[in-house]
Design an enzyme around this catalytic site. Sequence first.
Site, PDB file in Angstrom:
ATOM      1  N   ASP A  79       1.325  -7.541   8.315  1.00 17.14           N
ATOM      2  CA  ASP A  79       2.039  -6.441   7.673  1.00 17.14           C
ATOM      3  C   ASP A  79       1.093  -5.286   7.375  1.00 17.14           C
ATOM      4  O   ASP A  79       0.175  -5.413   6.572  1.00 17.14           O
ATOM      5  CB  ASP A  79       2.666  -6.939   6.365  1.00 17.14           C
ATOM      6  CG  ASP A  79       3.456  -5.853   5.652  1.00 17.14           C
ATOM      7  OD1 ASP A  79       4.693  -5.872   5.746  1.00 17.14           O
ATOM      8  OD2 ASP A  79       2.839  -4.981   5.003  1.00 17.14           O
ATOM      9  N   TYR A  92      -1.736   2.863   5.153  1.00 14.27           N
ATOM     10  CA  TYR A  92      -2.953   2.037   4.966  1.00 14.27           C
ATOM     11  C   TYR A  92      -4.102   2.538   5.844  1.00 14.27           C
ATOM     12  O   TYR A  92      -5.239   2.129   5.673  1.00 14.27           O
ATOM     13  CB  TYR A  92      -2.688   0.565   5.302  1.00 14.27           C
ATOM     14  CG  TYR A  92      -1.576  -0.093   4.521  1.00 14.27           C
ATOM     15  CD1 TYR A  92      -1.022   0.510   3.390  1.00 14.27           C
ATOM     16  CD2 TYR A  92      -1.066  -1.332   4.914  1.00 14.27           C
ATOM     17  CE1 TYR A  92       0.003  -0.106   2.684  1.00 14.27           C
ATOM     18  CE2 TYR A  92      -0.041  -1.947   4.213  1.00 14.27           C
ATOM     19  CZ  TYR A  92       0.491  -1.335   3.101  1.00 14.27           C
ATOM     20  OH  TYR A  92       1.506  -1.951   2.413  1.00 14.27           O
ATOM     21  N   LYS A 140       5.128   0.644   8.443  1.00 16.10           N
ATOM     22  CA  LYS A 140       6.017   1.378   7.548  1.00 16.10           C
ATOM     23  C   LYS A 140       5.875   2.886   7.719  1.00 16.10           C
ATOM     24  O   LYS A 140       4.798   3.390   8.012  1.00 16.10           O
ATOM     25  CB  LYS A 140       5.718   1.012   6.084  1.00 16.10           C
ATOM     26  CG  LYS A 140       5.696  -0.490   5.831  1.00 16.10           C
ATOM     27  CD  LYS A 140       5.358  -0.849   4.394  1.00 16.10           C
ATOM     28  CE  LYS A 140       5.015  -2.318   4.260  1.00 16.10           C
ATOM     29  NZ  LYS A 140       3.624  -2.615   4.625  1.00 16.10           N
ATOM     30  N   HIS A 145       8.836   3.147   3.599  1.00 14.62           N
ATOM     31  CA  HIS A 145       7.872   2.652   2.607  1.00 14.62           C
ATOM     32  C   HIS A 145       8.357   2.856   1.160  1.00 14.62           C
ATOM     33  O   HIS A 145       8.194   1.972   0.317  1.00 14.62           O
ATOM     34  CB  HIS A 145       6.532   3.350   2.824  1.00 14.62           C
ATOM     35  CG  HIS A 145       5.354   2.521   2.415  1.00 14.62           C
ATOM     36  ND1 HIS A 145       4.133   2.585   3.037  1.00 14.62           N
ATOM     37  CD2 HIS A 145       5.208   1.600   1.437  1.00 14.62           C
ATOM     38  CE1 HIS A 145       3.292   1.741   2.463  1.00 14.62           C
ATOM     39  NE2 HIS A 145       3.918   1.144   1.484  1.00 14.62           N
TER      40      HIS A 145
END
Length: 274
Positions: free
Chosen positions: A47, A52, A77, A110
């Site tokens: 994930d 990120y 996401k 998100h």
Amino acid sequence: MSFRNTKELMNGSIIPRLGLGVWQVKDGDEAVDSVKWALETGYRLIDTAAAYKNEVSVGEGIRASGVPRDEIFVTTKLWNADQGYESTLRAFDESLNKLGLDYIDLYLIHWPVEGKYKDSWRAMEEIYQSGRAKAIGVSNFHKHHIEDLLKEAKVVPVVDQIEIHPTLTQEPLRKFLADNKIAVEAWSPLGQGKILENPTLVDIGKKYNKTAAQVIIRWHLQNDIIVIPKSVHQERIEQNFDVFDFELTLEDIKRIDDLNKNERLGPDPDNFDF
């Protein structure tokens, strides 16, 4: 409570119940190694998210593991700044490109950016119809966000990924999601490490010869929650996966449920400014 290590989502996709989360995992060797170690250990769910900033390395880790692509479930996401119809289509292409993949198994919104998530969802429905995302869902959506989305959505989100751990059990939202056949997935499932010294969890762990972290992961699994603990340490990644050989009693599950304080570690989805 016996169950397979996978769960069938509403649209027929099969998702592993336990995966590796890579929030705050640095792009480069740290992310490549974490993903590779996880896949070598037996994890099959990875994930990540555009926010990120490690999608490139996640893709590298997947390829370095030697595990066939069709055996791995990859989630990423859509970030808040990219929400909206056209920008969602672009952001998806960018994520796909960074990961170096032909398709994503699960694409999530998100956060519920007000005034934008419905347009984003329209684009995601299109991506889903094209087959480039095998499933679509949301993250950090409260009940009212989902109800609002469903007024116009043609496709129901298959997952809501939300903050859940023993001090934030989110039972009312989990019940609403279950009633609507939307799978529940937990982020920060270990409470960002802040509850690993909790005497109740340590005590339950001793009974099963397991760590507090393993007890928490098992609690998620037995509550039908998909769980994605994060670690960058090979030993911890392996340890977090070693949870399929014991079963918590209903009494122990209740003791963990009773630790709930409705205490968020992350922002409230009704009040975030990013």
